[in-house]
Each structure stands twice: as C-alpha cells, then as structure tokens.
Design an enzyme around this catalytic site. Structure first.
Site, PDB file in Angstrom:
ATOM      1  N   LYS A 177     -13.156   0.732   9.169  1.00  0.00           N
ATOM      2  CA  LYS A 177     -12.512   1.835   9.365  1.00  0.00           C
ATOM      3  C   LYS A 177     -12.759   3.122   8.429  1.00  0.00           C
ATOM      4  O   LYS A 177     -11.399   2.427   7.725  1.00  0.00           O
ATOM      5  CB  LYS A 177     -10.885   1.821  10.670  1.00  0.00           C
ATOM      6  N   GLU A 251      -3.183  -4.612   0.663  1.00  0.00           N
ATOM      7  CA  GLU A 251      -3.529  -3.921  -0.913  1.00  0.00           C
ATOM      8  C   GLU A 251      -3.251  -2.431  -0.553  1.00  0.00           C
ATOM      9  O   GLU A 251      -3.411  -1.594  -0.468  1.00  0.00           O
ATOM     10  CB  GLU A 251      -4.517  -3.925  -1.271  1.00  0.00           C
ATOM     11  N   CYS A 285      -4.068   4.147  -7.093  1.00  0.00           N
ATOM     12  CA  CYS A 285      -2.564   2.548  -6.612  1.00  0.00           C
ATOM     13  C   CYS A 285      -2.763   1.972  -8.177  1.00  0.00           C
ATOM     14  O   CYS A 285      -1.363   2.320  -8.286  1.00  0.00           O
ATOM     15  CB  CYS A 285      -3.318   1.487  -5.380  1.00  0.00           C
TER      16      CYS A 285
HETATM   17  P1  NAD Z   1      -2.766   6.003   4.008  1.00  0.00           P
HETATM   18  O1  NAD Z   1      -2.522   4.262   4.610  1.00  0.00           O
HETATM   19  O2  NAD Z   1      -2.054   6.988   4.693  1.00  0.00           O
HETATM   20  O3  NAD Z   1      -3.970   5.502   4.979  1.00  0.00           O
HETATM   21  C1  NAD Z   1      -4.550   4.286   4.375  1.00  0.00           C
HETATM   22  C2  NAD Z   1      -5.781   3.883   5.891  1.00  0.00           C
HETATM   23  O4  NAD Z   1      -5.445   3.494   6.762  1.00  0.00           O
HETATM   24  C3  NAD Z   1      -6.574   5.262   6.313  1.00  0.00           C
HETATM   25  O5  NAD Z   1      -8.187   4.425   6.481  1.00  0.00           O
HETATM   26  C4  NAD Z   1      -5.667   5.877   7.406  1.00  0.00           C
HETATM   27  O6  NAD Z   1      -6.210   6.486   8.732  1.00  0.00           O
HETATM   28  C5  NAD Z   1      -5.629   3.629   7.744  1.00  0.00           C
HETATM   29  N1  NAD Z   1      -3.761   3.947   8.779  1.00  0.00           N
HETATM   30  C6  NAD Z   1      -2.429   4.529   8.005  1.00  0.00           C
HETATM   31  N2  NAD Z   1      -1.947   4.085   9.116  1.00  0.00           N
HETATM   32  C7  NAD Z   1      -2.413   2.782   9.886  1.00  0.00           C
HETATM   33  C8  NAD Z   1      -2.080   2.488  10.552  1.00  0.00           C
HETATM   34  N3  NAD Z   1      -1.141   1.916  10.830  1.00  0.00           N
HETATM   35  N4  NAD Z   1      -3.054   1.148  11.220  1.00  0.00           N
HETATM   36  C9  NAD Z   1      -3.943   0.962  11.059  1.00  0.00           C
HETATM   37  N5  NAD Z   1      -4.362   1.854   9.870  1.00  0.00           N
HETATM   38  C10 NAD Z   1      -4.067   2.538   9.820  1.00  0.00           C
HETATM   39  O7  NAD Z   1      -3.026   6.125   2.711  1.00  0.00           O
HETATM   40  P2  NAD Z   1      -3.626   6.392   2.018  1.00  0.00           P
HETATM   41  O8  NAD Z   1      -2.869   7.773   1.991  1.00  0.00           O
HETATM   42  O9  NAD Z   1      -5.317   7.097   2.203  1.00  0.00           O
HETATM   43  O10 NAD Z   1      -4.666   6.224   0.884  1.00  0.00           O
HETATM   44  C11 NAD Z   1      -3.755   5.921  -0.261  1.00  0.00           C
HETATM   45  C12 NAD Z   1      -2.278   4.658  -0.453  1.00  0.00           C
HETATM   46  O11 NAD Z   1      -3.684   3.795  -0.321  1.00  0.00           O
HETATM   47  C13 NAD Z   1      -1.229   5.131  -1.424  1.00  0.00           C
HETATM   48  O12 NAD Z   1      -0.399   4.442  -1.056  1.00  0.00           O
HETATM   49  C14 NAD Z   1      -2.154   3.786  -2.836  1.00  0.00           C
HETATM   50  O13 NAD Z   1      -1.488   2.994  -3.738  1.00  0.00           O
HETATM   51  C15 NAD Z   1      -3.134   2.626  -1.654  1.00  0.00           C
HETATM   52  N6  NAD Z   1      -3.940   2.405  -2.545  1.00  0.00           N
HETATM   53  C16 NAD Z   1      -3.505   0.784  -2.742  1.00  0.00           C
HETATM   54  C17 NAD Z   1      -5.009  -0.007  -3.417  1.00  0.00           C
HETATM   55  C18 NAD Z   1      -5.194  -1.493  -4.076  1.00  0.00           C
HETATM   56  O14 NAD Z   1      -6.163  -2.062  -4.394  1.00  0.00           O
HETATM   57  N7  NAD Z   1      -3.917  -2.162  -3.811  1.00  0.00           N
HETATM   58  C19 NAD Z   1      -5.965   0.672  -3.730  1.00  0.00           C
HETATM   59  C20 NAD Z   1      -6.286   1.788  -3.118  1.00  0.00           C
HETATM   60  C21 NAD Z   1      -4.870   2.803  -2.436  1.00  0.00           C
END
Ligand code: NAD
Length: 479
Positions: A177, A251, A285
């Site tokens: 997704k 992650e 991240c």
């Molecule tokens: P987000 O959590 O809002 O969304 C990430 C993904 O999850 C999207 O596809 C979203 O539609 C989906 N999603 C959101 N809530 C959900 C839920 N409750 N259940 C299932 N799916 C859900 O994050 P974002 O704003 O898209 O990305 C930024 C974040 O990602 C930052 O916090 C960043 O640090 C983190 N990130 C971490 C890593 C790592 O490897 N640790 C890498 C990249 C980004």
C-alpha cells in the site's frame, strides 16, 4: 502530460478497480495537478490478498533459489529501464531534489533488488545439525507467507524495495500500500513487475489512504505486516498486530543527533551535515536534526552552519542544481511551520531561515532554518519536525554529549564528527541508536538498518532482513 491510470495491478494483471474513487496527485513545487490514479477500496485489497495467497500456495513459496534470484534480477532490469521516469515522478510529487532522487529512488532501489536477488541465490533454506542429544535436526527457514507492506511518501521507491526485495527473496508474496502522496511511482513499479514477468500475484499494489492501510493490517489473509511511517501510526499498527499475534516490523520516526567533537574540522562537518541533516529537505527519518556542539566552539559551529545553509540552492526539485526543494504537501508545510513558531515561542534563536523563501511564489517551500540556543527539553529538540529545521544544542564534554544524544524518545540515526575517527567511533558505540555514522552518514544496504526506542522494531537491509520474512521450523530426526 497528466498521468491518467485506470487500472490496478493485482494478480499479475491490470484490473478495473472496484470503486470509482481516484487519488489526485499534486506537484509539490508548482501545486499543479500531475494527474490521477485509481484508489483501491477494501474489495480491491481482498482481491490482492487472495491473489497473493494463491501465488504463495501455487508455487512461489516452494520455488527454487535460482527462480527467485532470476525474477528479482529481471525486476531490477525493468526498474532500471524506468528509472529516469520514476525519479522525476518522485521528485515532482514529494519535492525531493532530482540529484538525490536519482541516487536513491533510482540507483539505490535497483541495487537493492539486485542485492536481494543475489542473496536469494545463495540462501540456505535448511541446515542439518547434530544435536548434543545424539540425533540430527533439520532447521528450516520457511517463508512467512503473505506480507502486507505499508510505505510512506518520503522515499517511496526505496522503502517499497526494502520490503518487496527481501520478501520475494525469502519466498513470500506481497501486497503493497503506497502513500496517496506518492503513487505515480507505484504504477511505474507495477509496470516493471509486469515486464519482468513476475509470477501472477507475487506482487500487488493497492494505493490508498490510512483506512486502506488499516484494512490491510487487520486482514485475515495477511501473515506479516511490514510498516514504514510515523511513530503515531506505527504505535497503532504495533498494538493491532500485538492483539492479533501477527508478526510486524516497524520503521518509524527519529530525532537523531550529530555530535561534533571539539577537534572536528568544521568544513568537513558542514559539508557532511548538508546530507546527514537536510537530505530530501529534511524529510528523512534518520536526519541528524539535533546538532550537538561543544561549548568552547559553539559560536563557530553556529556560524559554519549559517554559512552552509545560506549557500543552499532552494528551488524546483526537477532542476539538477536544486539542493532544497519544497515539502511534500501543504498540510505538512503547516506542520513544519507550526514547529518553527513553537521554537521561537520557546526562546530559541533563529540564526537563518524561519520563513518561506521569497523567490518561490508557489509550492510548499520552507526556508532551511537553523535554531541556536536550543534546550534539549524543548519541543523542537524532542519531536520529529520532518523538514529543513536544525536545532543546535551546546554540550560541556564528551559524556555530556552522549547523555544529550541519548536523552531522546527516538534512536534511529546519528553521526559523530572528529579528526580522530577512532575517538569518534568510541563515542558512536555509546549512542543508543540503530545506526550511526562516523564523519558522514551513508546507509549501507548490506548492513541492518532500523531503530531503537520509539524509532521502531526490527531491522531492514542486509541478510538480517530476510529473517523478518522467514519462519523457523525444526524437524527432529531421532529415529
Ligand atoms: P504516516 O505514518 O502518516 O504514513 C505512512 C503510511 O502509512 C502511509 O502509506 C499511510 O497512508 C499509512 N498509514 C497511516 N496511518 C496508518 C494506520 N493507522 N494504519 C495503516 N496504515 C496507515 O507517515 P508519513 O507522513 O507518510 O511518513 C513520514 C514518517 O515516516 C516520518 O515519521 C518518518 O520518520 C517515517 N519514516 C521512517 C523510516 C524508517 O526507516 N524508520 C523511513 C522513512 C520514513
């Protein structure tokens, strides 16, 4: 030309979506439409999970190492062919400077597919061990099953590959997704999967928002969840998988520290921090957004950062000269600006930036910003801002630097800077984090990557990532 996709890639075919819902994609730099793609509904997720299950049971889980290796190699080739289109799509959607996109969303993603292809070729699925009890045991690494993968918008292609490649190498099938913020690239990846002739149903894409993600996480046909995204979403997914006793890897976010030791060469430091702290406009991240500076050199460090940041080229991410592009969405810019306001309100000093770049009439730009005199207990030092905003924090001595670095809810990245790499490595050993660089930060995809504390659970990359997609089984042979 505007993107106008009509079908979803499910079960190895382009199929009509179950609903008429569409995702409109916007260019982060111009706010113009990039086109639209179908949004998957729950019925599409059901179809994708069934297709992945059929592919798993229908031969992929028992396929030979050479078949998996060859499939990943073909996928890597098909991806490479599309790289120029993929990297431009990513940069237009999320604001990533093209030079970075070419490096990561292009080259790195292809290299990941090739790397896990080569690991698949070498993988030992079964070991025969002599037990101390006097008989043999077969220890097997079976594929865990159907994977539900959820990917964010910041490095959408690489973060898809960090799941897809080890999952396929291990013999799993996958339903991915993507984030609604970056979906065009997902369709290009599906084109590559089709051209590579991956067996039907081995990889499926269901673009959608949080509700589609939640539906996938809780779907009864899924055996493992692989998530990259925010700590808030990760917490919900972790709790949900905990209740279901469903394996999950998370992650999540970060607030990493760059520790500048008192002997560091500041020219090297600021050159390195350009990437380590501000890559992808701070939407990274593992970005080192807390800059820990020795008290004795504090004004010098702040000055060096001001000079580095003032020279950054802010502009259209599709221009090769651009070093800082816009943020990925208007809502995200609001969030970053609220943090800048909070930093000011809490008494931190804006050294440079703090607003929007004047030359950009459109697009979700925020000027790269450096705050000095930041207290590590303040909001801008504790919470992930996910934008081009750095907080410079003074420290007394090495022990104090380590204590401040570790005084965080997160532990994902980090860097230590010194003329003496041995001394810096000793400090790096003491920082509570999943990854850390000495005099630079380059993520090695052959070594495990992940976080401690609220930065996540489990590891991606390296041969270690394969174990997240495998189930161990012991067959005792006492007779
Ligand atoms: P987000 O959590 O809002 O969304 C990430 C993904 O999850 C999207 O596809 C979203 O539609 C989906 N999603 C959101 N809530 C959900 C839920 N409750 N259940 C299932 N799916 C859900 O994050 P974002 O704003 O898209 O990305 C930024 C974040 O990602 C930052 O916090 C960043 O640090 C983190 N990130 C971490 C890593 C790592 O490897 N640790 C890498 C990249 C980004």
């Amino acid at each position: 030309m505007l993107v106008d996709r009509r079908y979803l890639f499910i079960g190895g075919e382009w199929v009509a979506p179950a609903s008429t819902a569409r995702i409109n994609v916007i260019n982060a730099a111009t706010e113009a439409s990039l086109g639209s793609v179908p949004e998957a509904s729950f019925a599409d997720v059901d179809r994708a999970v069934t297709a992945a299950r059929n592919a798993f049971d229908g031969g992929w889980s028992t396929s030979g190492a050479s078949e998996r290796a060859a499939a990943l190699a073909r996928f890597a080739d098909a991806l490479e062919k599309r790289s120029p289109e993929i990297v431009r799509a990513v940069s237009a959607q999320n604001g990533m400077p093209l030079s970075l996109s070419e490096q990561f969303e292009g080259g790195y993603a292809v290299a990941l597919a090739r790397y896990y292809g080569s690991l698949a070729a070498e993988m030992r699925v079964e070991d025969r061990r002599r037990s101390p009890l006097g008989f043999d045991t077969l220890v097997r690494r079976d594929p865990i099953g159907v994977v539900g993968a959820i990917v964010p918008w910041n490095y959408p292609v690489v973060l898809c590959l960090t799941k897809l490649a080890p999952a396929l190498a291990a013999g799993c099938t996958i339903v991915i997704k993507p984030s609604p913020g970056t979906v065009i690239d997902a369709f290009l990846l599906a084109d590559a999967a089709e051209e590579a002739g991956l067996p039907k149903g081995v990889v499926n894409w269901v673009p959608g928002d949080r509700d589609v993600g939640q539906y996938l996480v809780t779907h009864k046909g899924i055996d493992k969840v692989a998530f990259t995204g925010s700590t808030a979403a990760g917490r919900w997914i972790g709790e949900t998988c905990g209740r279901m006793l469903r394996p999950v890897s998370l992650e999540l976010g970060g607030k990493s520290a760059a520790i500048i030791l008192d002997d560091a060469d500041l020219t090297t430091v600021v050159q390195g921090l350009h990437f380590a702290s501000l890559a992808n406009n701070g939407q990274t991240c593992a970005a080192c957004t807390r800059i820990l500076a020795p008290e004795g050199r504090y004004p010098e460090v702040v000055d060096a950062l001001r000079t580095m940041v003032s020279a950054l080229v802010v502009g259209d991410p599709l221009d090769h000269a651009t070093q800082v592009g816009p943020l990925a969405s208007s809502a995200h810019r609001d969030r970053v600006e609220a943090y800048i306001a909070k930093g000011r309100a809490d008494g931190a000093r804006v050294v440079i930036g703090g607003g929007r770049p004047k030359q950009q009439a459109r697009g979700w730009f925020v000027s790269p910003t450096v705050f000095a005199d930041v207290d590590n207990r303040s909001t801008i030092a504790r919470e992930e801002i996910f934008g081009p905003v750095l907080a410079v924090i003074p420290y007394r001595d090495d022990d104090d630097a380590v204590a401040i670095a570790n005084d965080s809810d997160f532990g994902l990245g980090g860097t230590v800077w010194s003329k003496d790499a041995g001394r810096a490595t000793q400090i790096a050993r003491r920082v509570a984090t999943g990854t850390i660089g000495v005099n630079g930060y380059v993520i090695d995809f052959a070594a495990p990557f992940g976080g401690v504390k609220q930065s996540g659970l489990g590891r991606e990359f390296g041969p270690e990532a394969l174990s997240a997609y495998q189930q161990l089984k012991s067959i005792y042979l006492p007779g």
